[in-house]
Design a protein around this motif. Sequence first.
Motif, PDB file in Angstrom:
ATOM      1  N   HIS A  56       0.999  -1.135   0.054  1.00 55.19           N
ATOM      2  CA  HIS A  56       0.037   0.204  -0.057  1.00 55.19           C
ATOM      3  C   HIS A  56       0.873   1.210   0.058  1.00 55.19           C
ATOM      4  O   HIS A  56       0.589   2.092  -0.650  1.00 55.19           O
ATOM      5  CB  HIS A  56      -0.893   0.054   1.438  1.00 55.19           C
ATOM      6  N   TYR A  57       2.018   1.240   0.772  1.00 59.12           N
ATOM      7  CA  TYR A  57       2.492   2.624   0.987  1.00 59.12           C
ATOM      8  C   TYR A  57       3.954   2.657   0.034  1.00 59.12           C
ATOM      9  O   TYR A  57       4.346   3.817   0.053  1.00 59.12           O
ATOM     10  CB  TYR A  57       2.893   2.712   2.572  1.00 59.12           C
ATOM     11  N   GLY A  58       4.258   1.456  -0.621  1.00 62.44           N
ATOM     12  CA  GLY A  58       5.361   1.791  -1.494  1.00 62.44           C
ATOM     13  C   GLY A  58       6.782   2.193  -0.687  1.00 62.44           C
ATOM     14  O   GLY A  58       7.128   1.874   0.297  1.00 62.44           O
ATOM     15  N   ASP A  59       7.097   3.454  -1.323  1.00 59.07           N
ATOM     16  CA  ASP A  59       8.442   3.732  -0.838  1.00 59.07           C
ATOM     17  C   ASP A  59       8.186   4.634   0.296  1.00 59.07           C
ATOM     18  O   ASP A  59       9.179   5.248   0.868  1.00 59.07           O
ATOM     19  CB  ASP A  59       9.172   4.800  -1.994  1.00 59.07           C
ATOM     20  N   LYS A  60       7.100   5.069   0.852  1.00 54.20           N
ATOM     21  CA  LYS A  60       6.963   5.569   2.106  1.00 54.20           C
ATOM     22  C   LYS A  60       6.761   4.748   3.083  1.00 54.20           C
ATOM     23  O   LYS A  60       6.104   3.693   3.145  1.00 54.20           O
ATOM     24  CB  LYS A  60       5.441   6.425   2.145  1.00 54.20           C
ATOM     25  N   VAL A  61       8.010   4.606   3.965  1.00 54.60           N
ATOM     26  CA  VAL A  61       8.433   3.569   4.845  1.00 54.60           C
ATOM     27  C   VAL A  61       7.437   3.689   6.016  1.00 54.60           C
ATOM     28  O   VAL A  61       7.355   4.804   6.550  1.00 54.60           O
ATOM     29  CB  VAL A  61       9.804   3.492   5.091  1.00 54.60           C
ATOM     30  N   VAL A  62       6.847   2.678   6.731  1.00 54.78           N
ATOM     31  CA  VAL A  62       5.829   2.445   7.678  1.00 54.78           C
ATOM     32  C   VAL A  62       6.538   1.569   8.621  1.00 54.78           C
ATOM     33  O   VAL A  62       6.880   0.462   8.245  1.00 54.78           O
ATOM     34  CB  VAL A  62       4.546   2.365   7.359  1.00 54.78           C
ATOM     35  N   GLY A  63       6.523   1.696   9.790  1.00 59.86           N
ATOM     36  CA  GLY A  63       7.018   1.105  10.765  1.00 59.86           C
ATOM     37  C   GLY A  63       6.132   0.640  12.081  1.00 59.86           C
ATOM     38  O   GLY A  63       5.680   1.806  12.565  1.00 59.86           O
ATOM     39  N   LEU A  64       5.972  -0.435  12.684  1.00 54.33           N
ATOM     40  CA  LEU A  64       4.992  -0.814  13.833  1.00 54.33           C
ATOM     41  C   LEU A  64       5.558  -1.396  14.698  1.00 54.33           C
ATOM     42  O   LEU A  64       6.721  -2.301  14.370  1.00 54.33           O
ATOM     43  CB  LEU A  64       3.825  -1.586  13.127  1.00 54.33           C
ATOM     44  N   GLY A  65       5.273  -1.487  15.983  1.00 51.06           N
ATOM     45  CA  GLY A  65       5.788  -2.256  17.018  1.00 51.06           C
ATOM     46  C   GLY A  65       4.816  -2.380  18.352  1.00 51.06           C
ATOM     47  O   GLY A  65       3.830  -1.622  18.210  1.00 51.06           O
ATOM     48  N   GLY A  66       4.784  -3.351  18.962  1.00 47.80           N
ATOM     49  CA  GLY A  66       4.149  -3.934  19.952  1.00 47.80           C
ATOM     50  C   GLY A  66       4.094  -5.108  20.542  1.00 47.80           C
ATOM     51  O   GLY A  66       5.269  -5.913  20.665  1.00 47.80           O
ATOM     52  N   ILE A  67       2.887  -5.730  20.606  1.00 47.07           N
ATOM     53  CA  ILE A  67       2.955  -7.029  21.223  1.00 47.07           C
ATOM     54  C   ILE A  67       1.734  -7.636  20.370  1.00 47.07           C
ATOM     55  O   ILE A  67       0.720  -7.310  20.096  1.00 47.07           O
ATOM     56  CB  ILE A  67       2.563  -7.095  22.689  1.00 47.07           C
TER      57      ILE A  67
END
Length: 322
Positions: free
Chosen positions: A203-214
């Motif tokens: 979906h986001y291509g070159d726009k980098v998305v980062g997530l974290g948690g549990i």
Amino acid sequence: MSQSHLQTDGLLFEEKPLHVPTLSELKKVIQGALNGNFASVHVSVGPCPDLKDSQFGLVKSGLGGKPTLLEAGGPPYLRPLVQREKLYNLKEITRKAQGPGQIFAVGPGAGPWPIRHSNCEGIFNFSLNEKDELKQGSYTATVRGDQEECVLERIPENEPRCALILNLFLSEGKPGDVLRISAKQRTGEENFVDCIRKGLEQHYGDKVVGLGGIFVVRKGCVHQHVMRDFSKTPIHTQEQIQQWLKFYEMPAQLNAVGTLVTKDMGLDLRLQHFHSFSFENWGGHYHYDTTPDVVEYEAYLNVAERVIRVDRPVVTDQLGRD
Ligand SMILES: [Zn+2]
């Protein structure tokens, strides 16, 4: 173990901003991705449950405030032979990354080998208050004995180190809205984390998305590894890595902490990495579930605003990253 093993001065810190979509936009993208891989999917945006509750077992309540991905070291430091001097001080590197105030850190890494007299997995869950006092809820998982049993042990309260590899989701531990994800009964081939990460990347291509948690594995079993003690013979190939790792089928409940990011940003980032602990003797590195018909995942994730890369290996490759 002497302090000479601590390598804290002169570490290279690199920082890049991430693309930060709203949680409601992420909700739609993740719902779409998981729908293709699980029979029952529900994604919502809402308050984080109290992660200090005994069912989650974390040391702070929420994932809010200065959300950041931090990666230190990497698998190349294990090969061809381990660089034992790669021990990082968690207090120092997270403080340097986050500045003053409360810090809550969760995620996988290599455990501090000196306290176990063996290489081990680290399942990190700790906080620092304004006075730099450490609260440890972290574990190690170690392969022990002739039967190669998996042994899960708490990291002592005053132990500030990890080794070699680290992927943390950092925040101030504040309550607030998160992505709340439920996925049951796997119908596709992708593991839970892959499915979310690839959906975001598409979906986001070159726009980098980062997530974290549990994420919590409520039902079913998962295929996980625990690193054996450091190899005495040089490791060069993926096959040798597979031989060296000890694999287990671990039963629910497993609480997995970690990070995912859609691209490596030229920082040699590990794209996804989750380690889990249990309330029994199991702990290790998540690969995939082995019980698609019954598996149930429940996740609480927040979106990160930036990535901090610490002590990036100069000589690198893509081995041992899955
Ligand atoms: Zn791992």
